[in-house]
Design a protein around this motif. Structure first.
Motif, PDB file in Angstrom:
ATOM      1  N   GLU A 148       0.802  -1.234   0.000  1.00  0.00           N
ATOM      2  CA  GLU A 148       0.000   0.000   0.000  1.00  0.00           C
ATOM      3  C   GLU A 148       0.836   1.286   0.000  1.00  0.00           C
ATOM      4  OE1 GLU A 148      -3.599   0.184   0.730  1.00  0.00           O
ATOM      5  OE2 GLU A 148      -3.685  -1.979   0.336  1.00  0.00           O
ATOM      6  N   TYR A 149       2.028   1.213   0.645  1.00  0.00           N
ATOM      7  CA  TYR A 149       2.708   2.485   0.901  1.00  0.00           C
ATOM      8  C   TYR A 149       4.005   2.691   0.130  1.00  0.00           C
ATOM      9  CZ  TYR A 149      -0.576   2.318   4.826  1.00  0.00           C
ATOM     10  OH  TYR A 149      -1.711   2.212   5.592  1.00  0.00           O
ATOM     11  N   SER A 150       4.452   1.669  -0.620  1.00  0.00           N
ATOM     12  CA  SER A 150       5.761   1.790  -1.280  1.00  0.00           C
ATOM     13  C   SER A 150       5.822   2.998  -2.207  1.00  0.00           C
ATOM     14  CB  SER A 150       6.088   0.514  -2.054  1.00  0.00           C
ATOM     15  OG  SER A 150       6.322  -0.526  -1.141  1.00  0.00           O
ATOM     16  N   ASP A 151       4.767   3.231  -2.994  1.00  0.00           N
ATOM     17  CA  ASP A 151       4.804   4.360  -3.948  1.00  0.00           C
ATOM     18  C   ASP A 151       4.934   5.692  -3.214  1.00  0.00           C
ATOM     19  OD1 ASP A 151       4.559   2.572  -5.899  1.00  0.00           O
ATOM     20  OD2 ASP A 151       2.445   2.988  -6.389  1.00  0.00           O
ATOM     21  N   LEU A 152       4.174   5.821  -2.138  1.00  0.00           N
ATOM     22  CA  LEU A 152       4.237   7.060  -1.342  1.00  0.00           C
ATOM     23  C   LEU A 152       5.654   7.275  -0.794  1.00  0.00           C
ATOM     24  CD1 LEU A 152       2.726   9.396   0.168  1.00  0.00           C
ATOM     25  CD2 LEU A 152       2.342   7.769   2.030  1.00  0.00           C
ATOM     26  N   PHE A 153       6.275   6.179  -0.332  1.00  0.00           N
ATOM     27  CA  PHE A 153       7.627   6.291   0.257  1.00  0.00           C
ATOM     28  C   PHE A 153       8.653   6.693  -0.801  1.00  0.00           C
ATOM     29  CE2 PHE A 153       6.787   3.037   3.917  1.00  0.00           C
ATOM     30  CZ  PHE A 153       5.794   3.876   4.395  1.00  0.00           C
ATOM     31  N   VAL A 154       8.539   6.091  -1.992  1.00  0.00           N
ATOM     32  CA  VAL A 154       9.486   6.426  -3.076  1.00  0.00           C
ATOM     33  C   VAL A 154       9.330   7.906  -3.431  1.00  0.00           C
ATOM     34  CG1 VAL A 154      10.033   6.018  -5.521  1.00  0.00           C
ATOM     35  CG2 VAL A 154       9.589   4.075  -3.998  1.00  0.00           C
ATOM     36  N   ALA A 155       8.085   8.365  -3.535  1.00  0.00           N
ATOM     37  CA  ALA A 155       7.842   9.776  -3.891  1.00  0.00           C
ATOM     38  C   ALA A 155       8.413  10.701  -2.805  1.00  0.00           C
ATOM     39  CB  ALA A 155       6.346  10.019  -4.057  1.00  0.00           C
ATOM     40  N   SER A 156       8.286  10.309  -1.532  1.00  0.00           N
ATOM     41  CA  SER A 156       8.800  11.146  -0.444  1.00  0.00           C
ATOM     42  C   SER A 156      10.320  11.228  -0.507  1.00  0.00           C
ATOM     43  CB  SER A 156       8.428  10.567   0.919  1.00  0.00           C
ATOM     44  OG  SER A 156       7.053  10.554   1.050  1.00  0.00           O
ATOM     45  N   ALA A 157      10.955  10.079  -0.739  1.00  0.00           N
ATOM     46  CA  ALA A 157      12.427  10.071  -0.785  1.00  0.00           C
ATOM     47  C   ALA A 157      12.911  10.935  -1.954  1.00  0.00           C
ATOM     48  CB  ALA A 157      12.936   8.641  -0.909  1.00  0.00           C
ATOM     49  N   THR A 158      12.222  10.865  -3.078  1.00  0.00           N
ATOM     50  CA  THR A 158      12.605  11.692  -4.241  1.00  0.00           C
ATOM     51  C   THR A 158      12.457  13.173  -3.896  1.00  0.00           C
ATOM     52  OG1 THR A 158      11.699   9.943  -5.606  1.00  0.00           O
ATOM     53  CG2 THR A 158      12.147  12.038  -6.722  1.00  0.00           C
ATOM     54  N   ARG A 159      11.357  13.482  -3.196  1.00  0.00           N
ATOM     55  CA  ARG A 159      11.141  14.880  -2.801  1.00  0.00           C
ATOM     56  C   ARG A 159      12.266  15.356  -1.872  1.00  0.00           C
ATOM     57  NH1 ARG A 159       6.269  14.018  -1.097  1.00  0.00           N
ATOM     58  NH2 ARG A 159       6.188  14.913   0.989  1.00  0.00           N
ATOM     59  N   TYR A 160      12.743  14.453  -1.046  1.00  0.00           N
ATOM     60  CA  TYR A 160      13.829  14.827  -0.128  1.00  0.00           C
ATOM     61  C   TYR A 160      15.119  15.130  -0.911  1.00  0.00           C
ATOM     62  CZ  TYR A 160      17.038  14.875   3.837  1.00  0.00           C
ATOM     63  OH  TYR A 160      17.982  15.262   4.762  1.00  0.00           O
ATOM     64  N   LEU A 161      15.407  14.304  -1.911  1.00  0.00           N
ATOM     65  CA  LEU A 161      16.619  14.557  -2.714  1.00  0.00           C
ATOM     66  C   LEU A 161      16.531  15.935  -3.368  1.00  0.00           C
ATOM     67  CD1 LEU A 161      17.384  11.150  -4.524  1.00  0.00           C
ATOM     68  CD2 LEU A 161      17.970  11.906  -2.215  1.00  0.00           C
ATOM     69  N   GLN A 162      15.347  16.238  -3.896  1.00  0.00           N
ATOM     70  CA  GLN A 162      15.189  17.551  -4.545  1.00  0.00           C
ATOM     71  C   GLN A 162      15.338  18.690  -3.533  1.00  0.00           C
ATOM     72  OE1 GLN A 162      11.500  16.617  -6.310  1.00  0.00           O
ATOM     73  NE2 GLN A 162      12.444  15.754  -8.162  1.00  0.00           N
TER      74      GLN A 162
END
Ligand code: HEM
Length: 510
Positions: A148-162
């Motif tokens: 359920e949450y993997s996509d949300l986590f990937v998007a959050s980590a990408t946002r952190y890199l940016q």
């Protein structure tokens, strides 16, 4: 008048009475059951009030462990403490005899004055708590988290890199914010209400006073102080409590109203609260049942996500960042494994997670090196117990010193060194997940979520940037220079240089 009542002869009469009562109780207790565990001797009436550590709690507890052995006994007015300083003792009492240690100590300030006793971590091990745990189990198992949450986590980590790319100096506050957003989004499906009230800001404020309250107040030791009116000189705690109580009521309502409105309008992401509420509404449609208690349990267990999951996950990722800046060889090795999977336009995801043993070891070591809740959340015993010939009465607050476990050289060689290799090809070593997430029936229900979220941040950061400790910064060779040993044991703020790596820089330019 008050002075009359406490005239010196009256006062000395009362004091001698209290001392006699204390000595008689001590004598009588000592005859009717096995001895209490060893501990600092204490004074009549106030017991160990003056011995209790006031800051850097785990260090004080560790010292007691050295002096008195793995189980240490201490008393303060109205409360009995058992401090456990060995994995063996912790696991025997809190895991194997978990049913007896299922309760929590009741804090007068938290439970009775501020009113935060509704959250999962503060409930007694009763029917309401079991309802919370049923919903949490359903929503936070490893398979559900992955699905359920993997996509949300990937998007959050990408946002952190940016965010780091944009403002590298803010890498710590941005981490706090983005992890807070992730947890809020998966709990409530949104980050603000229709008027723009920011959920993360309100939750952070709630967390600030929740932590203060958990540190303990004088009123926790002398419960009658709760009847002191707010206007009374010195009753600042009553004025603070009143402000915090109002705020807590406001945030709970804000969250509930928001989810209900979004559900009615069929807006917002699916989330913990809305998913379970929908299930409950489905049940109600098929049979006449009163689900009010269930609905309350969904809201209250959801409220615990931020309180229990935000700072802890943040500390895990901070541990990792600090370690990478202090141990460049470990960083290089971890990155080598990341580069085997994420190259040529493929950015990090969870697909190859099972094939990355060194990264798994890095995440485990980030948890072990500095357990975020270094003395967990105290449990409380339901009935009298005896351990190794020592008496543990009903209602004892039991503290498991996780920091001691993490620094036990008989379990982890050279324990202050960040060394993921200790987990490679070493199946018999104690897995840090067996203690950093707590014990027995109260074990952290968010452990899979905390682990997975930390994992994707670790991999993404290694993929996106090289991390360097700026020239001239002190080497931070000792634990005391690295960690603040607060209630949540966070690394002290530290500087890092971030050098963007090619793949990330290219993907970001597209
Ligand atoms: C790396 C991250 C985390 C760490 C190290 C951690 C650690 C802990 C620890 C030590 C406890 C006390 C267990 C005990 O009493 O023995 C706890 C309880 C709890 N945790 Fe976590 N936690 C983490 C993440 C999370 C997350 C992400 C959530 C939810 C989304 C969460 C929800 C809870 C709740 C609700 C409790 C109270 C359980 C109860 O009292 O029954 N935690 N956690």
């Amino acid at each position: 008048m008050a002075v009359d009542l406490l005239s010196s002869s009256n006062a000395s009469f009362v004091a001698s009475g209290l001392v006699l009562a204390y000595l008689f109780k001590k004598y009588w207790d000592g005859r009717s059951h096995p001895p209490y565990p060893p501990g600092p001797p204490g004074l009549p009436v106030i017991g160990n009030l003056l011995d209790m550590p006031r800051t850097k709690f785990v260090m004080g507890f560790l010292e007691w462990g050295r002096q008195y052995g793995p189980v240490t006994w201490a008393v303060v007015p109205g409360r009995k403490f058992l401090i456990l300083n060995s994995y063996e003792a912790i696991s025997e009492l809190l895991d194997k005899r978990g049913n007896n240690y299922i309760n929590r100590p009741v804090g007068v300030m938290a439970n009775k004055i501020v009113g935060t006793g509704f959250s999962t971590g503060r409930l007694q091990g009763d029917a309401t708590w079991r309802k919370h745990r049923k919903f949490l189990r359903q929503a936070l198992s490893m398979s559900t988290v992955k699905q359920e949450y993997s996509d949300l986590f990937v998007a959050s980590a990408t946002r952190y890199l940016q965010a780091i790319l944009l403002s590298p100096g803010d890498f710590l506050p941005r981490l706090k914010r983005i992890l807070g957003e992730t947890i809020t989004e998966l709990t409530y499906g949104a980050l603000e209400d229709e008027n723009g009230t920011d959920y993360v800001t309100e939750h952070n404020e709630n967390l600030n006073y929740t932590v203060k309250v958990a540190m303990g107040y004088l009123v926790d030791l002398f419960p009658l102080l709760r009847f002191v009116p707010a206007w009374f000189p010195g009753a600042q705690f009553q004025r603070d409590a009143s402000k915090w109580r109002q705020h807590c009521i406001m945030v709970r309502k804000l969250m509930i109203d928001g989810v209900e409105k979004r559900m009615a309008a069929k807006e917002g992401r699916a989330c913990y609260v809305s998913n379970i509420l929908e299930d409950l509404q489905g049940q109600q449609a098929t049979k006449e049942v009163d689900l009010r208690e269930d609905v309350q349990a969904v809201h209250d267990s959801g409220f615990s996500f931020f309180q229990a999951g935000a700072d802890t996950t943040e500390t895990t990722v901070k541990n990792f960042l600090l370690a990478m800046s202090l141990y460049p060889d470990v960083q290089a090795r971890a990155r080598k494994e990341v580069d085997q999977f994420f190259t040529e336009g493929r950015s990090p995801d969870f697909e190859s997670q099972d094939q990355m043993p060194y990264i798994e070891a890095v995440v485990l070591e980030s948890l072990r090196w500095n357990p975020p809740l270094s003395f967990g959340i105290p449990h409380a015993s339901r009935e009298d117990d005896v351990y190794n010939g020592y008496f543990i009465p009903k209602g004892t607050s039991v503290i498991a010193n996780q920091w001691q476990v993490s620094r036990d050289p008989s379990i982890y060689e050279d324990p202050s060194t960040f060394n993921p290799d200790r987990f490679i090809d070493n199946p018999n070593i104690l897995d840090p997940r067996d203690f950093v997430f707590g014990f027995g029936r109260r074990i952290c229900p968010g452990n899979a979520l905390g682990y997975q979220l930390s994992w994707i941040f670790v991999v993404s950061i290694l993929w996106g940037f090289e991390i360097k400790r700026p020239e001239g910064c002190p080497p931070l060779e000792h634990d005391a220079d690295r960690f603040d040993f607060g209630l949540v044991n966070a690394p002290y703020p530290f500087p890092c240089d971030f050098i963007p790596r090619d793949d990330f820089a290219k993907s970001n330019a597209q």
